[in-house]
Structure formats: C-alpha cells, structure tokens
Motif scaffolding. Structure first.
Motif, PDB file in Angstrom:
ATOM      1  N   ASP A 345       0.822  -1.215   0.000  1.00  0.00           N
ATOM      2  CA  ASP A 345       0.000   0.000   0.000  1.00  0.00           C
ATOM      3  C   ASP A 345       0.854   1.262   0.000  1.00  0.00           C
ATOM      4  OD1 ASP A 345      -2.252  -1.570   0.035  1.00  0.00           O
ATOM      5  OD2 ASP A 345      -2.572  -1.404   2.193  1.00  0.00           O
ATOM      6  N   SER A 346       2.044   1.200   0.621  1.00  0.00           N
ATOM      7  CA  SER A 346       2.920   2.376   0.683  1.00  0.00           C
ATOM      8  C   SER A 346       3.718   2.580  -0.598  1.00  0.00           C
ATOM      9  CB  SER A 346       3.887   2.233   1.856  1.00  0.00           C
ATOM     10  OG  SER A 346       4.852   1.224   1.588  1.00  0.00           O
ATOM     11  N   GLY A 347       3.724   1.574  -1.472  1.00  0.00           N
ATOM     12  CA  GLY A 347       4.538   1.636  -2.679  1.00  0.00           C
ATOM     13  C   GLY A 347       5.811   0.827  -2.575  1.00  0.00           C
ATOM     14  N   ALA A 348       6.095   0.254  -1.408  1.00  0.00           N
ATOM     15  CA  ALA A 348       7.292  -0.548  -1.201  1.00  0.00           C
ATOM     16  C   ALA A 348       7.089  -1.965  -1.727  1.00  0.00           C
ATOM     17  CB  ALA A 348       7.641  -0.583   0.285  1.00  0.00           C
ATOM     18  N   SER A 349       8.174  -2.717  -1.815  1.00  0.00           N
ATOM     19  CA  SER A 349       8.093  -4.121  -2.245  1.00  0.00           C
ATOM     20  C   SER A 349       7.337  -4.944  -1.213  1.00  0.00           C
ATOM     21  CB  SER A 349       9.499  -4.694  -2.419  1.00  0.00           C
ATOM     22  OG  SER A 349      10.247  -3.953  -3.360  1.00  0.00           O
ATOM     23  N   ARG A 350       6.587  -5.943  -1.692  1.00  0.00           N
ATOM     24  CA  ARG A 350       5.821  -6.817  -0.786  1.00  0.00           C
ATOM     25  C   ARG A 350       6.583  -8.097  -0.447  1.00  0.00           C
ATOM     26  NH1 ARG A 350      -0.056  -7.597  -3.372  1.00  0.00           N
ATOM     27  NH2 ARG A 350      -0.320  -8.946  -1.535  1.00  0.00           N
ATOM     28  N   TYR A 351       7.372  -8.602  -1.404  1.00  0.00           N
ATOM     29  CA  TYR A 351       7.987  -9.912  -1.224  1.00  0.00           C
ATOM     30  C   TYR A 351       9.482  -9.859  -1.535  1.00  0.00           C
ATOM     31  CZ  TYR A 351       3.041 -10.917  -1.992  1.00  0.00           C
ATOM     32  OH  TYR A 351       1.673 -10.889  -1.930  1.00  0.00           O
ATOM     33  N   GLN A 352      10.210 -10.698  -0.845  1.00  0.00           N
ATOM     34  CA  GLN A 352      11.631 -10.906  -1.108  1.00  0.00           C
ATOM     35  C   GLN A 352      11.854 -12.411  -1.235  1.00  0.00           C
ATOM     36  OE1 GLN A 352      14.200 -10.047   2.229  1.00  0.00           O
ATOM     37  NE2 GLN A 352      15.981  -9.641   0.948  1.00  0.00           N
ATOM     38  N   ILE A 353      12.616 -12.813  -2.232  1.00  0.00           N
ATOM     39  CA  ILE A 353      12.996 -14.216  -2.403  1.00  0.00           C
ATOM     40  C   ILE A 353      14.511 -14.272  -2.430  1.00  0.00           C
ATOM     41  CG2 ILE A 353      12.941 -16.215  -3.948  1.00  0.00           C
ATOM     42  CD1 ILE A 353      10.177 -15.258  -4.889  1.00  0.00           C
ATOM     43  N   MET A 354      15.093 -15.097  -1.569  1.00  0.00           N
ATOM     44  CA  MET A 354      16.548 -15.203  -1.449  1.00  0.00           C
ATOM     45  C   MET A 354      17.005 -16.583  -1.880  1.00  0.00           C
ATOM     46  SD  MET A 354      16.926 -13.157   2.171  1.00  0.00           S
ATOM     47  CE  MET A 354      15.306 -13.643   2.775  1.00  0.00           C
ATOM     48  N   PHE A 355      18.061 -16.631  -2.679  1.00  0.00           N
ATOM     49  CA  PHE A 355      18.550 -17.878  -3.267  1.00  0.00           C
ATOM     50  C   PHE A 355      19.966 -18.182  -2.797  1.00  0.00           C
ATOM     51  CE2 PHE A 355      21.191 -19.897  -6.497  1.00  0.00           C
ATOM     52  CZ  PHE A 355      20.505 -21.090  -6.700  1.00  0.00           C
ATOM     53  N   SER A 356      20.200 -19.467  -2.445  1.00  0.00           N
ATOM     54  CA  SER A 356      21.531 -19.942  -2.059  1.00  0.00           C
ATOM     55  C   SER A 356      21.877 -21.165  -2.891  1.00  0.00           C
ATOM     56  CB  SER A 356      21.569 -20.318  -0.576  1.00  0.00           C
ATOM     57  OG  SER A 356      21.221 -19.216   0.232  1.00  0.00           O
ATOM     58  N   PRO A 357      23.075 -21.212  -3.504  1.00  0.00           N
ATOM     59  CA  PRO A 357      23.444 -22.356  -4.347  1.00  0.00           C
ATOM     60  C   PRO A 357      23.949 -23.541  -3.537  1.00  0.00           C
ATOM     61  CG  PRO A 357      25.201 -20.749  -4.390  1.00  0.00           C
ATOM     62  CD  PRO A 357      24.099 -20.156  -3.536  1.00  0.00           C
ATOM     63  N   PHE A 358      23.303 -23.798  -2.421  1.00  0.00           N
ATOM     64  CA  PHE A 358      23.596 -24.976  -1.606  1.00  0.00           C
ATOM     65  C   PHE A 358      22.326 -25.347  -0.849  1.00  0.00           C
ATOM     66  CE2 PHE A 358      25.264 -21.098   0.384  1.00  0.00           C
ATOM     67  CZ  PHE A 358      24.500 -21.015   1.545  1.00  0.00           C
ATOM     68  N   GLY A 359      22.160 -26.624  -0.588  1.00  0.00           N
ATOM     69  CA  GLY A 359      20.977 -27.097   0.121  1.00  0.00           C
ATOM     70  C   GLY A 359      21.286 -27.365   1.579  1.00  0.00           C
ATOM     71  N   VAL A 360      20.510 -26.740   2.480  1.00  0.00           N
ATOM     72  CA  VAL A 360      20.723 -26.919   3.914  1.00  0.00           C
ATOM     73  C   VAL A 360      19.401 -27.259   4.587  1.00  0.00           C
ATOM     74  CG1 VAL A 360      22.722 -25.385   4.060  1.00  0.00           C
ATOM     75  CG2 VAL A 360      20.431 -24.446   4.363  1.00  0.00           C
ATOM     76  N   VAL A 361      19.504 -27.955   5.705  1.00  0.00           N
ATOM     77  CA  VAL A 361      18.332 -28.236   6.516  1.00  0.00           C
ATOM     78  C   VAL A 361      18.626 -27.824   7.939  1.00  0.00           C
ATOM     79  CG1 VAL A 361      17.405 -30.119   5.131  1.00  0.00           C
ATOM     80  CG2 VAL A 361      19.142 -30.612   6.855  1.00  0.00           C
ATOM     81  N   GLY A 362      17.558 -27.467   8.641  1.00  0.00           N
ATOM     82  CA  GLY A 362      17.690 -27.088  10.039  1.00  0.00           C
ATOM     83  C   GLY A 362      17.135 -28.168  10.935  1.00  0.00           C
ATOM     84  N   LYS A 363      16.938 -27.814  12.190  1.00  0.00           N
ATOM     85  CA  LYS A 363      16.370 -28.765  13.143  1.00  0.00           C
ATOM     86  C   LYS A 363      14.888 -28.965  12.849  1.00  0.00           C
ATOM     87  CE  LYS A 363      19.473 -27.400  16.908  1.00  0.00           C
ATOM     88  NZ  LYS A 363      19.525 -26.836  18.273  1.00  0.00           N
ATOM     89  N   PRO A 364      14.397 -30.185  13.032  1.00  0.00           N
ATOM     90  CA  PRO A 364      12.955 -30.404  12.860  1.00  0.00           C
ATOM     91  C   PRO A 364      12.149 -29.621  13.879  1.00  0.00           C
ATOM     92  CG  PRO A 364      14.166 -32.475  12.840  1.00  0.00           C
ATOM     93  CD  PRO A 364      15.121 -31.419  13.287  1.00  0.00           C
ATOM     94  N   SER A 365      10.861 -29.497  13.604  1.00  0.00           N
ATOM     95  CA  SER A 365       9.976 -28.777  14.499  1.00  0.00           C
ATOM     96  C   SER A 365      10.019 -29.372  15.898  1.00  0.00           C
ATOM     97  CB  SER A 365       8.532 -28.845  13.980  1.00  0.00           C
ATOM     98  OG  SER A 365       8.476 -28.373  12.663  1.00  0.00           O
TER      99      SER A 365
END
Length: 557
Positions: A345-365
């Motif tokens: 609504d303010s004219g700013a960007s709504r979304y950001q998408i960030m890309f990394s050329p490596f696959g990582v996983v974190g701790k499960p829920s």
C-alpha cells in the motif's frame, strides 16, 4: 562517580560501533562504549563461511515464548554478543530497503526520516566497490560488494526468475529495487566487514574514546528525570559511570527495551508487577515487535552445487582462491541472489525471495529449542539456527520466500518475579491471517520461478515443500510448521510523534532528558529487506542528531 564521560554508548553492536566512532571524531568529546560481549577478534567472525563454527557465546540467543500460530514452537532469537553485534554474526546482506519505507516513516509521525533525508547517510556509510554513482557512495568506511562467489547455478536462477517475469536488476540499492539480481554483501577483500571493523577499529586509538568489553549494563541511572549515567557489571564487580551530556542505548531490539524497563521506563503495570519503581510510564516500551516471516524451499538439481565442494581437493582450491583473490566459496554469504516483487500500500516491495546455491536443513519442528532433534535429514527448519544447519549430501539449492510487511506484532516484557533475567518475548509470527495469505502468495511466486526454463530443465525434484503441497489448506499446514524468523526483529522502542511512541523523531526517550535510543528498536515499521544497512543509516543520522542537533536539516558531511 569519578568515572566521567560526555557520552556513554550502551551496546557495541552495529549501531553502537558507529556512534562511538562518529562521536569521538570530536577530540574534545569523551566517549565511552560499553559492550557486554568480547571483541570481534576471532577468525570465524572475520571469515564469512566460518559463521557456522562460531561459539554460542557470541549470540545472546533470547528464548521466546511458545508460538501458538506455529504449533507451539519455541525459538531462540539471535542477537550479537560481541563488538559489531549483528554485523559480526549475520549473513552480511546489504539491503537499504525501499524509498517508500522511509517516506512512510516520515508521513506517519517521523519528520526528517524520509528517504531524501536518509539516502545521503547510506552514501556516507558506503564504500561500494563497483564505484560511485548518483545513488551509491564510494568514500564511506563500510565496504559493500556484489557477492564474490561465481556459480553457474546462481546464474541459472537469475535466468529462471527473468523468464518468470522478474526484470534483471543490476543494483537493488539504486534507483529501483524491484527485480532479480546478485546479492550485495558487507565484505572487504572477501572478509566480513562489520561496523566493528569498518568504524571502530580505525577509531579505537583515539585518546578520547574508551571501549570496555565484558561490561553488562544493568540500568540507566536517573536524577530528577534526567539520565546521568549507567550501572554496569564486569568481572563480578558493579561499577557506575557518569554521562555529562547523554546516554545512548544501542543494545538492540531486545536488550534496549529491557534496559529501559529495568531503569523504570516502560508500561507502568509491567514495571510494578516486576517490583520496579516507575520513573516514566511509557506504554510503548517493548511493544510493536516486528519480524519478517520466511520459509524454505529445497530443490535437487542435476548440476553441481556448493554441497559437493567439501572434498579435500576442492576445499584446498577454495582456500587458495580466498587467500589469493578474496573470492570463492569461503566468502559465501547467507544468499547469493535476491528477488524483490509486488507493491504494498505504501509503494514498497511486498515480497523478497533469497537464493543460495547450496541445500541446507535445520532442526525439525519442536516445542522447545532443546527438544529439537536431527533424525529426519529433511526435518523442518523451524529452529533455523545457523550453528545447527547441515548441508544435504545431494546437489541441491535453498530458496527462501519472505513477506516484507507483515501485520503480526509481538512484545518484549520483563519477567515477573525475575526482572533481571531473560525478557519475555511473545510473538505469534503467523498470528494474522493476512500474513499466512501473503506467505502463500510468495511461495507460489517462487514455485513459478522454478517452473520456468532453463531452470526447470535442471530440477530433479522439489524436496521441500514437495509436490503434494498445492491447495491453500496444504500450504497453510506446511507454513505453520516450516515458517521461521528472518532475524530482522525491530520496533520495540518505536520512534514517532504520538503518545505511544517511545522516542521522538530526534531519538530522545519520552519523559527523560539526556537519554536516546539508536538501534533497530526505533524502527516504526520493517524495511523492505534485510535490516542491517538500515541500522547503519539510522546510527549515522543519530550521530548527527547528537553532535549538531540544530543543523542536521542541512547537507550531510
């Protein structure tokens, strides 16, 4: 108090290092910088890829309350506990945000914080290695460079994003943010360039600047409604130091409101139930906590990614590349390319998408940080702690869609019965339905990128969330177990002109003389992207407000 200074800066993080350096440029002004953690002289701090090996002692790791909007998960919020603060442990992304972010600040009660006023402070801070331009600075202390890792998978992602309708953006910190482009990072010759390195290191030999590490501030000292100094603890001893002119809190989004409340400044009810005398009833202290919600996609590709670069021979090659050229995998930041899309609504960007050329996983829920196991190699990244991340064995990449202007808000409060302990951080990251809908839109936008050629032809499988996630209900179920924080918390000592604001547009705490706040806690709202660069600009402007309050409306030197 025999220990006297003109200005006492509390917190040697991103903002505090800048303030100490800028204010001590005047040799007649005695400046004290107090930092609870150690120095930043650690190899894993300085080498970008070493961040995963950092000792937990460099991070406050504030544990939050269970989040009912995400199945009751308990997370720890990161906060740098060393000189340089967040700029010494973060992903090094350099993102100014959108001009409309700052114009909205000014429109909504913060005159003097519009982008036309703020843009010169960004340029004053920057040494943009591509070169000077109408929009970018080249003479500043903090080096900024496009990502220093050349990888064909990153190029492929940029092609896919363009085919999906996102224009190529050469400089998202320039005239226009919208589009896809290579990430920009705060690095110098491949080394992390924190504010401790860029600002404080050149200034630390000044005779009028004193830096004390291992000094945990306990409270701000008051006399008749004026901040007169601080009480701090180091080496098991408690000390008092006097501030003849001002105390500036730069302790961060969590520690700054906590210190205000420990000093009797905050919501009166919370102070009284914590056994603290009320000095100033400022209800907004600790309210307005904001954070970017973010989730994770994993794709397996038929091309080599950085996951395959850990063989002895390749590690040696990357090490030599780093030593000789300051480039390559050792310089790897948190992401290598970014997409900015949509219009708020303010004219700013709504979304950001960030890309990394490596696959990582974190701790499960998990329902607590301690309970988070690692049995499932594709476990959910709810506890997205960089020290717990693991590289996948297969060729894979990680992509993160993010909502830039969420509606959800949280609080930071003192704990009744234990006010000097860790604060109570209460936030439902997906507490607003609108944020869930926005996350779904961002996730589908990302999936469209991977469906575009030539990228689609190299995708072996979408590992997470996987092809079974299609409907709105399926997306919501995935997001409520796989959404986490982007580590961009702001807003808990909000700037403004209304009665709920904690600081005024000159960053002075309401009802208290001689006390200011200058860090991410003063942000009225989140900016469009990673927040560290915005904190740098706020600190640069804060330095001018303190040292030349009558003339800051003029040009920035």
């Amino acid at each position: 108090m025999k220990d006297r200074f003109d200005v006492v800066v509390v917190g040697g993080g991103t903002a505090g290092c800048i303030l100490a350096a800028r204010l001590s440029e005047n040799p007649s002004r005695r400046v004290l910088l107090l930092e609870a953690g150690p120095t930043d002289r650690n190899l894993f701090v300085q080498v970008p890829a070493g961040v995963k090996q950092l000792n937990a002692g460099f991070n406050w790791r504030y544990e939050a309350e269970p989040d009912a909007s995400r199945d009751g998960v308990v997370e720890s919020w990161a906060a740098g506990r060393l000189l340089g603060g967040g700029s010494s442990i973060n992903g090094m992304m350099w993102v100014r945000g959108h001009a409309a972010d700052y114009d909205a600040w000014a429109k909504n009660g913060c005159p003097g914080w519009d982008f036309a006023t703020m843009e010169p402070y960004f340029r004053r801070a920057e040494h943009y290695e591509v070169g000077s331009s109408e929009f970018r600075g080249y003479a500043g202390p903090l080096h900024v460079t496009p990502v220093r890792v050349d990888h064909p998978v990153t190029d492929l992602f940029l092609e896919g994003a363009q085919k999906a309708g996102h224009p190529l953006q050469e400089d998202y910190n320039g005239a226009v943010q919208t589009g896809v482009g290579y990430s920009q990072v705060s690095q110098r010759r491949g080394w992390r360039h924190s504010t401790a390195r860029a600002y404080l290191a050149p200034a630390r030999r000044r005779r009028n600047l004193t830096i004390r590490t291992g000094a945990e501030v306990l409270k701000v000292l008051m006399d008749n409604g004026r901040a007169t100094g601080v009480m701090y603890r180091t080496g098991g001893q408690v000390h008092r130091v006097r501030a003849e002119s001002e105390v500036v809190l730069s302790a961060g989004t969590f520690a700054t409101p906590r210190l205000l409340m420990l000093s009797g400044i905050g919501p009166a009810a919370n102070l009284r139930e914590s056994g603290i005398d009320v000095v100033a009833d400022v209800p907004g202290v600790g309210s307005n906590l904001q954070e970017h919600p973010i989730t994770l996609f994993l794709h397996q590709l038929d091309m080599r990614t950085l996951n395959q670069e850990l063989t002895p021979g390749r590690v040696l090659r990357h090490g030599l590349d780093y030593v000789i050229r300051g480039r390559g995998a050792v310089t790897s930041p948190s992401c290598h390319a970014m997409v900015y899309a949509g219009t708020s609504d303010s004219g700013a960007s709504r979304y950001q998408i960030m890309f990394s050329p490596f696959g990582v996983v974190g701790k499960p829920s998990a329902t607590s940080v301690e309970d988070a196991g690692t049995d499932d190699p594709l476990g959910g990244p709810i506890n997205h702690d960089v020290n717990a991340m693991k590289l996948l064995p297969q060729s894979s990449v990680t992509t993160y869609p993010c909502v830039l202007h969420p509606s959800s808000r949280g609080t930071v409060r003192l704990r009744a019965g234990d006010p000097t302990g860790r604060p109570v951080i209460d936030m439902q990251l997906l507490g607003e339905r609108s944020d869930v809908r926005e996350m779904i839109t961002a996730a589908r936008m990302l999936r469209d990128i991977y469906a575009a050629e030539p990228l689609a032809g190299h995708v072996v499988a979408e590992l997470k969330p996987g092809p079974d996630v299609q409907s709105d209900d399926e997306w919501e179920a995935y997001l409520r177990t796989h959404t986490f924080r982007a580590e961009h918390g702001v807003g808990t000592a909000r700037m403004g002109s209304d009665d709920e604001a904690v600081v005024d547009p000159e960053l002075r705490v309401r009802g208290i003389a001689g006390l200011r706040v200058a860090d991410a806690s003063v942000f009225p709202t989140l900016v469009s992207g990673n927040t560290n660069a915005a904190v740098v600009a706020v600190a640069e402007r804060a330095a001018d407000l303190i040292r030349q309050p009558a003339s800051i409306a003029g040009t920035v030197s």
